[in-house]
Design a protein around this motif. Structure first.
Motif, short mmCIF file in Angstrom:
data_model
loop_
_atom_site.label_atom_id
_atom_site.label_comp_id
_atom_site.label_asym_id
_atom_site.label_seq_id
_atom_site.Cartn_x
_atom_site.Cartn_y
_atom_site.Cartn_z
N PHE A 167 31.48 60.38 -2.19
CA PHE A 167 31.36 61.73 -1.47
C PHE A 167 31.77 62.92 -2.27
O PHE A 167 31.35 63.90 -2.09
N LYS A 168 32.83 62.64 -2.81
CA LYS A 168 33.43 63.71 -3.86
C LYS A 168 32.64 63.92 -4.99
O LYS A 168 31.99 64.95 -5.57
N TRP A 169 31.68 62.88 -5.51
CA TRP A 169 30.73 62.54 -6.77
C TRP A 169 29.54 63.54 -6.02
O TRP A 169 28.96 64.42 -6.74
N ALA A 170 29.20 63.17 -4.92
CA ALA A 170 27.99 63.73 -4.33
C ALA A 170 28.25 65.38 -4.19
O ALA A 170 27.32 66.18 -4.64
N GLU A 171 29.32 65.67 -3.44
CA GLU A 171 29.51 67.24 -3.55
C GLU A 171 29.45 67.81 -4.95
O GLU A 171 28.90 69.00 -5.03
N LYS A 172 30.17 67.16 -5.79
CA LYS A 172 30.15 67.87 -7.11
C LYS A 172 28.84 67.95 -7.75
O LYS A 172 28.58 69.13 -8.63
N ASN A 173 27.94 67.10 -7.57
CA ASN A 173 26.76 67.09 -8.18
C ASN A 173 25.66 67.80 -7.40
O ASN A 173 24.49 68.26 -7.80
N TYR A 174 25.55 67.82 -5.86
CA TYR A 174 24.68 68.30 -5.21
C TYR A 174 25.01 69.74 -4.44
O TYR A 174 24.24 70.34 -3.92
N GLY A 175 26.34 69.69 -4.48
CA GLY A 175 26.99 70.76 -3.24
C GLY A 175 26.83 70.56 -1.87
O GLY A 175 26.99 69.36 -1.55
N PRO A 213 25.47 70.66 0.60
CA PRO A 213 24.37 69.66 1.46
C PRO A 213 24.72 68.15 1.34
O PRO A 213 24.12 67.38 2.25
N ALA A 214 25.39 67.69 0.47
CA ALA A 214 25.78 66.62 0.28
C ALA A 214 26.87 66.16 1.14
O ALA A 214 27.41 64.95 1.42
N ILE A 215 27.85 66.98 1.69
CA ILE A 215 28.95 66.72 2.52
C ILE A 215 28.50 66.46 3.95
O ILE A 215 27.87 67.31 4.62
N PRO A 216 28.92 65.11 4.53
CA PRO A 216 28.67 64.73 5.66
C PRO A 216 29.23 65.82 6.81
O PRO A 216 30.35 66.11 6.55
N LYS A 217 28.25 66.45 7.83
CA LYS A 217 28.61 67.31 8.73
C LYS A 217 28.95 66.54 9.92
O LYS A 217 29.77 66.89 10.90
N TRP A 218 28.57 65.23 9.83
CA TRP A 218 28.52 64.63 11.22
C TRP A 218 28.39 63.12 11.02
O TRP A 218 27.96 62.86 9.73
N ASN A 219 28.39 62.13 11.71
CA ASN A 219 28.01 60.59 11.46
C ASN A 219 26.64 60.59 11.08
O ASN A 219 25.70 61.51 11.58
N ILE A 248 19.57 58.40 -3.02
CA ILE A 248 19.99 58.38 -4.59
C ILE A 248 18.71 57.74 -5.05
O ILE A 248 18.11 56.93 -4.67
N ASN A 249 18.19 58.39 -6.39
CA ASN A 249 17.08 58.12 -7.08
C ASN A 249 17.34 56.86 -8.04
O ASN A 249 18.45 56.47 -8.25
N LYS A 250 16.38 56.46 -8.62
CA LYS A 250 16.40 55.09 -9.71
C LYS A 250 17.31 55.40 -10.89
O LYS A 250 17.77 54.82 -11.55
N GLU A 251 17.55 56.95 -11.13
CA GLU A 251 18.39 57.37 -12.22
C GLU A 251 19.60 57.31 -11.92
O GLU A 251 20.80 57.84 -12.62
N GLY A 252 20.19 57.15 -10.44
CA GLY A 252 21.49 57.21 -9.83
C GLY A 252 21.98 58.66 -9.76
O GLY A 252 23.09 59.20 -9.67
N LYS A 253 20.80 59.33 -9.36
CA LYS A 253 21.23 61.06 -8.87
C LYS A 253 20.63 61.08 -7.65
O LYS A 253 19.88 60.62 -7.01
N ILE A 254 21.43 62.19 -6.99
CA ILE A 254 20.85 62.46 -5.70
C ILE A 254 19.49 63.28 -5.62
O ILE A 254 19.14 64.19 -6.53
N GLU A 255 18.61 62.67 -5.02
CA GLU A 255 17.04 63.17 -4.74
C GLU A 255 17.28 64.07 -3.77
O GLU A 255 16.46 65.19 -3.97
N GLU A 256 17.87 63.89 -2.55
CA GLU A 256 17.80 64.60 -1.46
C GLU A 256 18.85 64.24 -0.39
O GLU A 256 19.27 63.07 -0.43
N THR A 257 19.32 65.11 0.62
CA THR A 257 20.25 64.73 1.62
C THR A 257 19.29 65.05 3.12
O THR A 257 18.56 65.99 2.87
N PHE A 258 19.91 64.29 4.08
CA PHE A 258 18.99 64.32 5.31
C PHE A 258 20.30 64.66 6.54
O PHE A 258 21.31 63.72 6.45
N SER A 259 20.26 65.52 7.25
CA SER A 259 21.07 65.56 8.59
C SER A 259 21.16 64.48 9.29
O SER A 259 20.16 63.80 9.29
N SER A 260 22.12 64.45 10.19
CA SER A 260 22.38 63.65 11.18
C SER A 260 21.20 63.08 12.09
O SER A 260 20.82 62.39 12.66
N PHE A 261 20.46 64.40 12.46
CA PHE A 261 19.37 64.52 13.33
C PHE A 261 18.24 63.85 12.70
O PHE A 261 16.97 63.63 13.45
#
Length: 180
Positions: free
Chosen positions: A129-137, A139-145, A151-164
């Protein structure tokens, strides 16, 4: 023309995403302890798509386990890994790994990989999660459960999605199909 370039530069910085990230390591350089106590080395997930989800047993979104299992069953043969990371960061998880494992298996017949109970936010957050925040900002930090990081095939964050956003939503399924 100069004003257009400056404006575009500002817009690019404002809408920072994985394309702008300067990854010094990828997801595949990380690891986590499984709920059974073994190390999950993400090098073994290279060239796969991974959906990382911080989970909790006592959350209003806990029923999403059903759709996470459905997603795993549908796409694992195509190279999708669903990774559940139980967390008590929002005070809604059981007190032991064995309780979480039993809860998931008995109530949701979960057989996708689960980690040990792990912190997902703040100074004690797991390196994922520290890595995700550093590299994606932010939106990568969980706001809730049940926050989701794709993560894409290159090992990078493709997108994030909220709990909803439900795991079998068109938004998630379409994105997974696109990058598989």
């Amino acid at each position: 023309m100069k004003q257009i370039i400056i404006g575009l530069t500002i817009l690019m910085l404002f809408f920072k995403n994985s394309a702008l990230a300067n990854y010094d390591k990828t997801f595949f350089d990380l690891e986590i302890e499984s709920i059974n106590g073994e190390i999950i080395d993400f090098k073994n997930y290279e060239n796969k798509v991974i959906l990382v989800v911080n989970t909790a047993s006592y959350c209003g979104f806990t029923k999403q386990y059903t759709e996470l299992q459905e997603l795993w069953d549908k796409y694992k043969s195509n190279g999708l890994i669903v990774l559940g990371i139980p967390s008590n960061s929002f005070n809604q998880e059981k007190s032991s790994n064995s309780e979480v494992k039993n809860f998931c298996e008995i109530n949701f017949d979960i057989n996708f990989p689960l980690s040990t109970i792990t912190e997902v936010k703040g100074k004690k957050a797991h390196e994922i999660f520290k890595w995700a925040e550093k590299n994606y900002g932010k939106p990568a930090i969980p706001k809730w459960n049940f926050h989701k990081i794709l993560i894409n095939k290159e090992g990078k964050i493709e997108e994030t999605f909220s709990s909803f956003t439900k795991p079998m939503s068109k938004k998630i399924v379409n994105k997974i199909e696109e990058i598989l």
